[in-house]
Design an enzyme around this catalytic site. Structure first.
Site, PDB file in Angstrom:
ATOM      1  CG  HIS B  46      -1.736   0.923   1.261  1.00  0.00           C
ATOM      2  ND1 HIS B  46      -2.664   1.559   0.222  1.00  0.00           N
ATOM      3  CD2 HIS B  46      -2.007   2.262   1.957  1.00  0.00           C
ATOM      4  CE1 HIS B  46      -3.482   2.398   0.593  1.00  0.00           C
ATOM      5  NE2 HIS B  46      -2.891   3.129   1.511  1.00  0.00           N
ATOM      6  CD  GLU B  68      -3.280  -1.393  -1.778  1.00  0.00           C
ATOM      7  OE1 GLU B  68      -3.967  -0.716  -0.977  1.00  0.00           O
ATOM      8  OE2 GLU B  68      -2.829  -0.365  -2.689  1.00  0.00           O
ATOM      9  CG  ASN B 405      29.478 -25.158  -5.811  1.00  0.00           C
ATOM     10  OD1 ASN B 405      29.509 -25.375  -6.831  1.00  0.00           O
ATOM     11  ND2 ASN B 405      29.997 -25.849  -4.701  1.00  0.00           N
TER      12      ASN B 405
END
Lengths: 153, 670
Positions: B46, B68, B405
């Site tokens: 918001h 929203e 990795n």
């Protein structure tokens, strides 16, 4: 219309030399030097220029002139060419002159034993004074630095 | 304050909010039923929406608006989070991040996010893949109104108008859905006013709806009349018209409590209660750093100015000592103390918590785990550990590589883990901590460990080691092979690794920062990569020593110990001076001799101050004239003119303003 140059005038022995003002950062009194080992003789060391470490070279030794002891008149001209900043030790520096670029004649073959490649030319000021314009690019030549590096290897 | 300054504020805050959104979303994924987290996410979205709209970044604002809407349904429990919603919201975050990046780069923050918006709207309508089976059944519950629309409807009721909720479904075989919808709208608009439609009118015009659309509608006509009129249009399958009174309107319209702060928030008291019960927790989730950004160059200038001040300080101190006036001496002493404190602060200004790098890892690991079909939990500790800004900027990429990795090669697939008797979900620990003058960053996982034999086999095949060497190698030696250039044990090339960028690049980067990296591994138990980094690149601890009249600094990191060497201990081996050190004989170098220092003490001395320095496993004893002491020094370069000077890595400025050279021990040890 010829290019107008503002030139800082300094002395080595009896000769007067000039460097263009845009290459000059500042002019300082002599200050304590820290020697840097294993560098060419003309590299006198480094100084603390307001927090920045700047190498200093002795112009007399650079040009192969007889060395002299620092006096009260000795000055450090801090010059910058490209990304290189270096202090030059000169006997004195006390004048600024205006020059027409086309008044600079080609350097003579030998001027006080200094190799012609370090010189940009000779300018006449008034009737008496001769001003030797330095070719800073050559004085701070990359090749010479490479030679300088070769010494260390 | 100009627009530019607002812009940089906006960018900083937007980044913070995006980070908070990302973190909260990851948290929510673990606990999808925790409404507090949803509240936090909603609030961030918001605020971001408001900020973007204020700054005129419409695309940003409208995308956050759609998010929203969805979040609002979730927090009002009208919609449950599911995989599709998570993915869509994460995609939205990525899009927002890209937009902000665009703004940072000087762009306008515009982006084509139509696809994401459609997905969000589909979720909003309840058309998510999970619930799409029965789109019509959820009745009116998926429609929310904002404060403005709600009050318009209420006022209409007050003034005697009727308020309807109308839901229209076109027939499956309808060819021109948009045209039919247009006809419905046309009929409605001539007889009243449409307050809100789902989806939006634009979307309906572009046929972006399945078969159902609905509207909040104000009219004087009766329910039956409306229904008749709509059904009169061909290809309409059904039409439900519900008349709304105040009470029903309240139930339907989930007024956003936060927006209506201070106003009557009746109608969703229950949810407010939930939100208020853990206000602190929610606030922590959207923790925003109170910082300003400063150009590093300015800090350098500040530091340089400071060096000058220190020089003046030393001068003042000596003057005060000459003049011997009590109040002057006191003032100078006070100034000295303050400038010391100031110096510490200036140095600390460059320190940044590693969190600024770490905070993007959880999201990366989540996405990666998904694409690899692995289950993993990332546990981060010590994110507040501080490192120099320049190190922080450089360390991100190597860490990303190590983490990838760990997940790709370290953590096994869930099935394999079960077989090995481990929990299905693997764990990757990412730790940062201080230790002495270093910061350690560890990446440890509980995966399969490094297969020593396989590493050796690959190394042999690639000619990195010889058969004889291989037999003698310790585990550590073998693991170090992983960092050899061109080395990769990946059997198949995946998305993540095997692209020719190996651990050698990681190692080079870390070494170039003055750090090191080590590996520990146990087959079947897991692997730990440990990265050691200097606290800062610009300040190091050093030992100041004198050789002759000159002072040099030796980095503490390469000093093993300081001791005293008696002249009679010095042995000559093949013309070189050597000395005993821990059961072996190591070379001896006299610093003053090496650097040809003028005024150095001659060799008649019976004993010497000595420093043992090391480079890897090689040691050298360095004879000096005096040990001055340990000090923190600020690194400076010698400038471009003196680029490579033998055994000198840089310079520093001492308290008295003079320059001291920093010795590079690596060059002395050959």
């Amino acid at each position: 219309m010829a290019e107008e140059l503002k030139v800082i005038v300094f002395k080595l022995g009896e000769e007067e030399y000039g460097v263009e003002v845009e290459n000059v950062r500042t002019i300082e009194r002599m200050m304590p030097l820290t020697r840097v080992p294993k560098t060419p003789k003309f590299v006198k060391g480094v100084i603390n220029l307001r927090g920045v470490v700047v190498p200093v070279i002795d112009l007399r030794e650079r040009f192969g002139l007889a060395p002299s002891e620092p006096t009260n008149n000795t000055r450090l001209i801090i010059v910058a060419v490209g990304n290189i900043e270096v202090g030059l030790i000169v006997d004195s520096a006390n004048d600024v002159v205006d020059l027409d670029a086309d008044k600079i004649a080609d350097p003579p073959e030998v001027v006080g034993g200094i190799k012609a490649k370090y010189l940009r030319g000779v300018a006449r000021i008034g009737d008496e004074r001769l001003l030797v314009m330095l070719n800073l690019q050559e004085v701070l030549n990359k090749n010479e630095i490479i030679q300088l590096e070769a010494i260390e290897e | 304050m100009g627009q530019d300054q607002y812009l940089s504020m906006f960018i900083d805050e937007a980044k913070d909010h995006l980070q908070a959104l990302n973190e909260n979303m990851l948290e929510l994924e673990k606990r999808p039923d925790d409404l507090d987290i949803v509240q936090g996410i909603f609030r961030s979205a918001h605020t971001l929406k408001g900020m973007s709209a204020t700054m005129g970044f419409e695309d940003l604002a409208s995308l956050t608006h759609e998010m929203e809407n969805v979040l609002d349904q979730v927090r009002n429990q009208k919609c449950k989070m599911n995989g599709f919603i998570f993915d869509t919201l994460f995609k939205s975050l990525d899009a927002l991040e890209a937009m902000v990046q665009d703004i940072v780069a000087g762009g306008t923050g515009k982006a084509d996010v139509q696809e994401i918006v459609s997905s969000l709207q589909a979720i909003f309508r309840g058309d998510t893949p999970v619930s799409a089976a029965e789109p019509g059944k959820e009745a009116n519950s998926d429609m929310s109104l904002d404060q403005y629309q709600y009050s318009v409807l209420q006022q209409s009721l007050d003034t005697g108008h009727k308020v309807f909720f109308i839901r229209v479904a076109v027939r499956d075989d309808c060819v021109l859905k948009a045209a039919r919808a247009y006809m419905v709208f046309n009929v409605l608009e001539t007889n009243g006013e449409i307050v809100k439609s789902f989806p939006t009118v634009e979307d309906i015009e572009q046929e972006k709806f399945e078969k159902i659309f609905s509207v909040y509608y104000i009219s004087k006509l009766s329910e039956e009349a409306l229904q008749r009129m709509i059904m009169h249009i061909s290809e309409i399958e059904s039409c439900e018209v519900a008349s709304l009174d105040h009470e029903k309107l309240k139930q339907l319209a989930s007024v956003k409590a936060e927006q209506a702060a201070g106003q009557s928030a009746s109608g969703n008291d229950g949810h407010r209660g939930v939100a208020d019960s853990h206000p602190n927790q929610a606030r922590q989730n959207v923790h925003v750093n109170r910082t300003i950004r400063v150009d590093i160059e300015r800090l350098d200038t500040l530091m340089n100015l400071f060096s000058e001040l220190l020089i003046d300080r030393v001068r003042m101190e000596s003057l005060a000592a000459e003049i011997r006036r009590n109040d002057l001496t006191e003032t100078v002493e006070h100034m000295a103390r303050i400038s010391t404190d100031l110096q510490n602060i200036v140095l600390k200004l460059r320190m940044v918590p590693v969190d600024t790098v770490f905070n993007r890892f959880p999201r990366m690991i989540r996405d990666l785990a998904k694409s690899l079909d692995k289950k993993v939990e990332l546990v981060i500790t010590g994110a507040d550990t501080e490192l120099d800004r320049t190190v922080i900027d450089e360390i991100g990429d190597p860490l990303v590589h190590l983490l990838r990795n760990a997940l790709d090669h370290g953590i096994e697939a869930p099935a394999d883990r079960m077989k090995a008797g481990k929990p299905e979900t693997g764990t990757i620990y990412l730790r940062a901590f201080h230790s002495g003058n270093h910061v350690f960053i560890e990446i440890e996982e509980d995966g399969r460990g490094i297969n020593r034999d396989k590493v050796l086999k690959t190394a042999l095949k690639k000619g990195i080691v010889t058969q004889e060497d291989a037999k003698k190698m310790s585990d550590d030696d073998v693991y170090q092979l992983l960092f050899a250039s061109g080395f990769s044990t990946a059997e198949k090339i995946s998305d993540i690794s095997g692209r020719g960028v190996g651990l050698d690049v990681v190692k080079n980067k870390i070494t170039s920062l003055g750090g090191s990296v080590t590996v520990e591994s146990q087959a079947g138990k897991g692997t730990k990569f440990s990265v050691q980094l200097p606290l800062t690149l610009s300040i190091i601890s050093a030992m100041l020593v004198k050789a002759g009249a000159e002072t040099f600094a030796i980095p503490l990191t390469s000093i093993v110990e300081t001791n005293i060497v008696q002249t009679e201990q010095i042995k000559i081996v093949q013309g070189r001076r050597m000395v005993d050190f821990r059961d072996s004989i190591i070379p001896l170098v006299q610093l003053a001799e090496l650097f040809e220092c003028p005024g150095a003490a001659n060799e008649e001395k019976s004993e010497w101050e000595a420093i043992v320095i090391r480079k890897g496993e090689k040691y050298v004893t360095l004879l000096v004239d005096t040990l001055v002491g340990q000090q923190e020094i600020v690194l400076k370069t010698l400038g471009n003119y003196l680029k490579k000077v033998f055994a000198v890595s840089g310079a520093t400025i001492l308290g008295d303003g003079r320059v001291a050279l920093i010795i590079d021990p690596n060059a002395i040890i050959k």
